[in-house]
Design a protein around this motif. Sequence first.
Motif, short mmCIF file in Angstrom:
data_model
loop_
_atom_site.label_atom_id
_atom_site.label_comp_id
_atom_site.label_asym_id
_atom_site.label_seq_id
_atom_site.Cartn_x
_atom_site.Cartn_y
_atom_site.Cartn_z
N HIS A 5 0.83 -1.21 0.00
CA HIS A 5 0.00 0.00 0.00
C HIS A 5 0.86 1.24 0.00
CE1 HIS A 5 -3.91 -1.96 1.18
NE2 HIS A 5 -4.26 -1.02 0.32
N TYR A 9 1.05 4.26 -2.76
CA TYR A 9 0.86 5.70 -2.50
C TYR A 9 2.09 6.50 -2.93
CZ TYR A 9 -3.45 5.38 0.22
OH TYR A 9 -4.75 5.21 0.60
N ALA A 254 -0.98 12.49 -2.09
CA ALA A 254 -1.33 11.08 -2.17
C ALA A 254 -1.71 10.54 -0.80
CB ALA A 254 -0.17 10.28 -2.75
N PHE A 255 -0.95 10.93 0.22
CA PHE A 255 -1.25 10.41 1.56
C PHE A 255 -2.46 11.12 2.18
CE2 PHE A 255 3.00 8.68 1.14
CZ PHE A 255 2.77 7.39 1.58
N SER A 258 -5.72 9.32 1.96
CA SER A 258 -6.02 8.21 2.86
C SER A 258 -6.61 8.69 4.18
CB SER A 258 -4.76 7.37 3.11
OG SER A 258 -3.80 8.15 3.75
#
Lengths: 296, 362
Positions: A5, A9, A254-255, A258
């Motif tokens: 994962h 990312y 990108a993070f 989440s």
Amino acid sequence: MSFEHLLQYVLSGITNGSIYAIVAIGFNIIYNTTGIINFAQGEFVMLGGMTAISLAAFMPLPLAILAAVVITSFAGALIDFLFIRRLKSPSVLNMIIVTVGLSIMIREIALHIWDEKVRSLPYFTGNEIASINLLGAYISPQVLWVLGVCSVIVVFLGLFFKFTLTGKSMRACASNMIAARLCGINTRNMVTISFMLSAAIGALAGCVISPITQTQYDCGTSLAIKGFTVAILGGLGNSTGAIIGGVIIGLLEAFSISVMPLAYKDAIAIAILLVILFVKPSGLLGAREAAELKEF
Amino acid sequence: MAWKKYIPVFALIACIIVFQLAVTAMSREFYLTQLTMAAYYSLVILGLTVLMGYAGQISMGHAAFFAMGGYTSAVITTRDLMNVKGAVLVDLARDLGLTIVEKNAYGSDIEHLSPWAALAVAVVLTVIIAFLIGIPILKLKGHYLAMATLGFGIIVYRIVLGSRLFGEADGISDIPPFRIVGGLAVSGDPALRVQNFYIASFLVVVGVVLLMNLIDSRVGRALRSIHGSEEAANAMGIDTARYKLFIFVLSAVFACVAGVFLTHFNGGIGPSEADVMKSVSYVAIVAVGGMANLWGALIMGVILNYLSLRGYFGSYDEFVFGSILIVIMLFVPEGLLRMENARALARALARLRNNLGADRKQ
């Protein structure tokens, strides 16, 4: 979060980040020779993508991309000839207003030429579902294209500014416009070249990212904002800084997905921009002394 | 003679009255609807003119303040309090007479907070946010200031678009009318067109008079000196940071108040009010009006907003504002409505006449 994962990312962050870095480099080229922040930079990306999509219907893909890059760079030259050269005693405020106006005009012209449909170029190799397994994470071959083209652009620009006479003249304009003129450099032409180069790079970026992110008449604005954030983060005018800044912003975005709703993704980059502007407007790699001379 | 400077204000009031009478006489009162909206937008533009033209600070995020006013009022006045019992704040509001019980579109009773309370909350909120954001933002100059204000605008737009509270892409509708006093109410009811036109005009006149006096005061002179040279102003002992912040907050409040009133007039608000393009069109109108020119900004603000709202520009609406920006900056950076331009035109005409006269003599 498992290793796969995490890697996924990171890879998506680096891909987006390198796109932002190309846009940021486009900002830097024009900023360095003219001191203008070209608010229409994102529109070059859109224009390149759109032109290539239209041309790809009549000719092979590589030719269409080449033609799109050439056409967009002429559009860049045209903008300089028609507008930037004609500004009498341009103040920063006037420059901002003109380039903002240009960005709106280009966008609206694109809307009337191409309508509001979302389009995209075909994948350069493979198709939408082709993927490469990299240590457990999956990436599209197009991602490799994006990273490859980014690296080529950066290397090409590095060589161009270091070894060619035109590149050296442009650097001379950047460090001192009047001194460059006294040395017999035609500074006006250098400005035109910087617009052409910046438009060409933007157009190339627009073509490479089109299969992944898709192209629409108004896709340039958000790219321009991100690119500007990256340019500021890396230190305005500094291309190495742009790449580092691009990767940082790309990873953060990108993070952020989440932990936060996707709707706020764009707000993240801008919030970072505001924080940088407030805390250290000279950016990560910007020299403090040089920054003090500039107008923040 | 102090009253002499108010001659344009009286002329404005006369224009407003004459226009209304003419429109009513021709039974074309529907023109007033868009004109009322244009008047509210002009309020934003007036505030921005002082910030941009006099203090020299660009803001590309003023639509955010407009949306802040509109959305705050929309959220507060659309919440039904009928079944809320025992909450301390709600009871306090009831005791203070800040709630209104009305019938909604379906005939059932709803109780909501008074728009007056909403206006107060919106203004206070805007002042706080503009103040907090203004302290760091106004340290920036040029491109950086433009980008930072633009960024602020985009963040507000994203929040409005992304949160359930603000109705996401649908916005908020069914906003109750703003009853001011007696029968006066800000609402989109066609029967109230004439009074709404006067309410909006009244706010514009008050705004103009306020800003005229501000510009002629110590504050106004300080602002102009900042525009001329911030360093020089600082050296003269002017607290430039304070004045810039003051005018930023003031122009934000103008936008906020316009937002509150227009939202009640329209009965709804959507995310497009917070769009970056709105902010850019405000900047465009200030530029056309001549930057440091309240009357120019007011006239162009009313005309351009009116034409845009009536749909004269069709699908070229944004294109028109974009090209206005470019053309004005390239050819008449001082703005269209300036005495110098009129004089230059008169001189050119005189020269032309002389030349013709000379030709005839030969």
